[in-house]
Write a protein that holds these residues in place. Structure first.
Motif, PDB file in Angstrom:
ATOM      1  N   ASP A 195       7.127  92.848  45.499  1.00  0.00           N
ATOM      2  CA  ASP A 195       6.121  92.433  44.526  1.00  0.00           C
ATOM      3  C   ASP A 195       5.975  90.917  44.566  1.00  0.00           C
ATOM      4  N   SER A 196       4.893  90.437  45.194  1.00  0.00           N
ATOM      5  CA  SER A 196       4.700  88.985  45.272  1.00  0.00           C
ATOM      6  C   SER A 196       3.671  88.504  44.254  1.00  0.00           C
ATOM      7  N   SER A 197       3.382  89.323  43.230  1.00  0.00           N
ATOM      8  CA  SER A 197       2.339  88.934  42.270  1.00  0.00           C
ATOM      9  C   SER A 197       2.721  87.650  41.526  1.00  0.00           C
ATOM     10  N   GLY A 198       4.013  87.459  41.223  1.00  0.00           N
ATOM     11  CA  GLY A 198       4.456  86.228  40.548  1.00  0.00           C
ATOM     12  C   GLY A 198       4.227  85.005  41.424  1.00  0.00           C
ATOM     13  N   PHE A 199       4.513  85.146  42.721  1.00  0.00           N
ATOM     14  CA  PHE A 199       4.308  84.069  43.703  1.00  0.00           C
ATOM     15  C   PHE A 199       2.820  83.708  43.784  1.00  0.00           C
ATOM     16  N   ILE A 200       1.954  84.723  43.870  1.00  0.00           N
ATOM     17  CA  ILE A 200       0.507  84.485  43.952  1.00  0.00           C
ATOM     18  C   ILE A 200       0.014  83.812  42.667  1.00  0.00           C
ATOM     19  N   ARG A 201       0.516  84.279  41.519  1.00  0.00           N
ATOM     20  CA  ARG A 201       0.123  83.666  40.233  1.00  0.00           C
ATOM     21  C   ARG A 201       0.520  82.194  40.189  1.00  0.00           C
ATOM     22  N   GLU A 202       1.711  81.878  40.704  1.00  0.00           N
ATOM     23  CA  GLU A 202       2.158  80.472  40.712  1.00  0.00           C
ATOM     24  C   GLU A 202       1.259  79.618  41.596  1.00  0.00           C
ATOM     25  N   LEU A 203       0.884  80.151  42.761  1.00  0.00           N
ATOM     26  CA  LEU A 203      -0.038  79.416  43.634  1.00  0.00           C
ATOM     27  C   LEU A 203      -1.356  79.149  42.898  1.00  0.00           C
ATOM     28  N   GLU A 204      -1.871  80.183  42.256  1.00  0.00           N
ATOM     29  CA  GLU A 204      -3.156  80.028  41.564  1.00  0.00           C
ATOM     30  C   GLU A 204      -3.039  79.067  40.377  1.00  0.00           C
ATOM     31  N   ALA A 205      -1.919  79.106  39.693  1.00  0.00           N
ATOM     32  CA  ALA A 205      -1.716  78.190  38.562  1.00  0.00           C
ATOM     33  C   ALA A 205      -1.659  76.738  39.036  1.00  0.00           C
ATOM     34  N   MET A 206      -1.180  76.516  40.270  1.00  0.00           N
ATOM     35  CA  MET A 206      -1.137  75.165  40.850  1.00  0.00           C
ATOM     36  C   MET A 206      -2.518  74.691  41.280  1.00  0.00           C
ATOM     37  N   GLY A 207      -3.461  75.637  41.371  1.00  0.00           N
ATOM     38  CA  GLY A 207      -4.810  75.264  41.796  1.00  0.00           C
ATOM     39  C   GLY A 207      -5.196  75.791  43.163  1.00  0.00           C
ATOM     40  N   PHE A 208      -4.375  76.656  43.744  1.00  0.00           N
ATOM     41  CA  PHE A 208      -4.711  77.241  45.046  1.00  0.00           C
ATOM     42  C   PHE A 208      -5.726  78.370  44.883  1.00  0.00           C
ATOM     43  N   TYR A 209      -6.592  78.495  45.876  1.00  0.00           N
ATOM     44  CA  TYR A 209      -7.462  79.670  45.985  1.00  0.00           C
ATOM     45  C   TYR A 209      -6.773  80.619  46.961  1.00  0.00           C
ATOM     46  N   VAL A 210      -6.450  81.834  46.517  1.00  0.00           N
ATOM     47  CA  VAL A 210      -5.794  82.809  47.393  1.00  0.00           C
ATOM     48  C   VAL A 210      -6.835  83.831  47.847  1.00  0.00           C
ATOM     49  N   ALA A 211      -7.042  83.898  49.161  1.00  0.00           N
ATOM     50  CA  ALA A 211      -8.018  84.845  49.735  1.00  0.00           C
ATOM     51  C   ALA A 211      -7.330  86.205  49.831  1.00  0.00           C
ATOM     52  N   ARG A 212      -7.577  87.046  48.844  1.00  0.00           N
ATOM     53  CA  ARG A 212      -6.783  88.269  48.677  1.00  0.00           C
ATOM     54  C   ARG A 212      -7.123  89.384  49.658  1.00  0.00           C
ATOM     55  N   GLU A 213      -8.173  89.216  50.463  1.00  0.00           N
ATOM     56  CA  GLU A 213      -8.526  90.247  51.450  1.00  0.00           C
ATOM     57  C   GLU A 213      -8.442  89.700  52.863  1.00  0.00           C
ATOM     58  N   SER A 214      -7.696  88.616  53.044  1.00  0.00           N
ATOM     59  CA  SER A 214      -7.690  87.943  54.346  1.00  0.00           C
ATOM     60  C   SER A 214      -6.884  88.704  55.403  1.00  0.00           C
ATOM     61  N   THR A 215      -7.353  88.604  56.641  1.00  0.00           N
ATOM     62  CA  THR A 215      -6.611  89.159  57.786  1.00  0.00           C
ATOM     63  C   THR A 215      -6.529  88.085  58.855  1.00  0.00           C
ATOM     64  N   SER A 216      -5.575  88.230  59.760  1.00  0.00           N
ATOM     65  CA  SER A 216      -5.519  87.299  60.886  1.00  0.00           C
ATOM     66  C   SER A 216      -6.555  87.727  61.919  1.00  0.00           C
ATOM     67  N   ASN A 217      -6.936  86.786  62.780  1.00  0.00           N
ATOM     68  CA  ASN A 217      -7.899  87.105  63.835  1.00  0.00           C
ATOM     69  C   ASN A 217      -7.224  87.735  65.046  1.00  0.00           C
ATOM     70  N   TYR A 218      -5.917  87.452  65.214  1.00  0.00           N
ATOM     71  CA  TYR A 218      -5.139  87.967  66.350  1.00  0.00           C
ATOM     72  C   TYR A 218      -3.743  88.331  65.857  1.00  0.00           C
ATOM     73  N   PRO A 219      -3.034  89.232  66.563  1.00  0.00           N
ATOM     74  CA  PRO A 219      -1.734  89.679  66.061  1.00  0.00           C
ATOM     75  C   PRO A 219      -0.541  88.876  66.582  1.00  0.00           C
ATOM     76  N   TYR A 220      -0.795  87.861  67.425  1.00  0.00           N
ATOM     77  CA  TYR A 220       0.302  87.087  68.023  1.00  0.00           C
ATOM     78  C   TYR A 220       0.062  85.604  67.778  1.00  0.00           C
ATOM     79  N   THR A 221       1.150  84.882  67.565  1.00  0.00           N
ATOM     80  CA  THR A 221       1.091  83.460  67.234  1.00  0.00           C
ATOM     81  C   THR A 221       0.304  82.657  68.254  1.00  0.00           C
ATOM     82  N   TYR A 222       0.561  82.891  69.535  1.00  0.00           N
ATOM     83  CA  TYR A 222      -0.005  81.990  70.546  1.00  0.00           C
ATOM     84  C   TYR A 222      -1.510  82.232  70.749  1.00  0.00           C
ATOM     85  N   LEU A 223      -2.051  83.309  70.154  1.00  0.00           N
ATOM     86  CA  LEU A 223      -3.502  83.498  70.132  1.00  0.00           C
ATOM     87  C   LEU A 223      -4.057  83.007  68.792  1.00  0.00           C
ATOM     88  N   SER A 224      -3.311  83.294  67.737  1.00  0.00           N
ATOM     89  CA  SER A 224      -3.772  83.046  66.377  1.00  0.00           C
ATOM     90  C   SER A 224      -3.901  81.545  66.060  1.00  0.00           C
TER      91      SER A 224
END
Length: 388
Positions: free
Chosen positions: A50-79
């Protein structure tokens, strides 16, 4: 355009530079990549984390969390090269088809990236951090490189792991050195705010990705196992179950998320003016995702990522939206702070699969499998993905 050292791909500039006078102030720009950091809903569903507390803390600091985000590639050296170049690799580097044999072009795409070339015009100091991944460790464009004295790269770890000394305590040393390097990384990040020129820190941190060296409270773990640095083959090489991966990952991410909140608060507190901060996973975890048999279940674990933005002008910026992917992250930064008018690319997810026609691989669009409502049992084309 082209030029540059041997092996460098000609990178077409995506964007023209805006006159300096048009920009009121140059914010520090932090690009923090947490390797393998999955998305809140997936971590809840598959990892019972459950990372809801972590996400809430980010948002309280002023972060925008893109809650439906995905990576474009599955490996670091492409991503990461794709993110730093504001574009899909197929557009930037059609010549990468034989990449299984040579990784240097990807390193060059990181070093001479669009983001770097654009921001260099404004006098940004490019700060890199040693992650233990060799592609990060020797970017020729880095103005300042921060590396823990304990850091070892994949090659050194492999040598140590395969040496006759491995049974005699070297394993313990490898886990210890890796843990110290991660702690050093987090400790040094807030110091960047003191650099007089505006810094562009690129910090790729090898957690919550395996090996699992931290317990939930950050207590040191000393597994009596060979040191395996690759997350996709970690289970196979150590003969571990998905449940064992999930337990290790859940413990490590619990600690990492606590530390990250603390570090981000320190960065904000020590910055003379509010910085821009992007915090994202380069891909998600791999308890069931494997290279050799692609499944919808694996893709749904691997692609959804943490993707959070601190844009000091307020989080109501129109440049961000819930499904934004990393290929558009720096487009959002440049549009918001540098007066550019870059169009957003369609948010897509691709996976490389091997083909036998001599070209090495092709990219399969797996975006449709990531939309809600797709049955998880439907199978993908049974094509082996090249080992990253």
């Amino acid at each position: 355009g082209g030029g540059g050292p041997r092996g460098q791909l000609p990178v077409q500039p995506v964007v023209a530079v805006t006159p300096r006078e048009a920009i009121p102030s140059l914010p520090d720009i932090y690009y923090i990549v947490l390797d393998g950091h999955g998305r809140q809903d997936v971590l809840q569903e598959l990892y019972a984390y459950d990372s809801s507390g972590f996400i809430r803390e980010l948002e309280a600091m002023g972060f925008y969390v893109a809650r439906e985000s995905t990576s474009n590639y599955p490996y670091t050296y492409l991503s990461i090269p794709s993110s730093l170049n504001l574009d899909y690799l197929s557009a930037q580097a059609p010549a990468l088809r034989s990449y299984a044999k040579d990784r240097r072009p990807f390193m060059n795409l990181m070093g001479y990236s669009q983001a770097y070339q654009f921001l260099k015009h404004y006098g940004y100091t490019f700060v890199t951090f040693g992650s233990g991944w060799s592609a990060d460790s020797n970017l020729p464009t880095s103005d300042l490189h921060v590396a823990s004295p304990t850091l070892m790269n994949e090659f050194e770890n492999m040598l140590l792991g395969n040496s006759l000394m491995a049974p005699f305590g070297y394993r313990r040393i490898q886990y210890y050195l890796h843990r110290e390097a991660v702690k050093y990384f987090f400790a040094r990040l807030p110091d960047i705010a003191e650099i007089p020129e505006p810094p562009l820190p690129y910090a790729h941190i090898m957690v919550p990705h395996p090996p699992f060296v931290f317990g939930r409270q950050g207590e040191p773990l000393q597994p009596n196992l060979p040191f395996v640095f690759d997350d996709v083959t970690w289970r196979a090489m150590l003969d571990k179950t998905p449940e064992e991966y999930i337990t290790g990952y859940r413990n490590q991410i619990t600690y990492v998320d606590q530390v990250l909140i603390r570090v981000l608060r320190q960065i904000l507190a020590s910055s003379p003016q509010p910085p821009v901060i992007i915090v994202q996973g380069d891909h998600g975890p791999a308890s069931v995702f494997t290279n050799d048999r692609l499944t919808v279940e694996g893709i749904r674990e691997r692609f959804p990522i943490l993707n959070a933005y601190y844009f000091p002008r307020g989080t109501t910026t129109l440049e961000l939206y819930p499904s934004i992917t990393p290929v558009n992250s720096f487009r959002a930064v440049l549009n918001t702070y540098f007066g550019t008018n870059l169009e957003y690319l369609e948010d897509k997810s691709y996976i490389p699969v091997s083909v036998d026609d001599g070209t090495g691989y092709k990219m399969i669009d797996v975006t449709p499998y990531l939309t809600p409502g797709q049955p998880a049992s439907s199978s993908l084309p049974n094509l082996p993905s090249p080992r990253p």
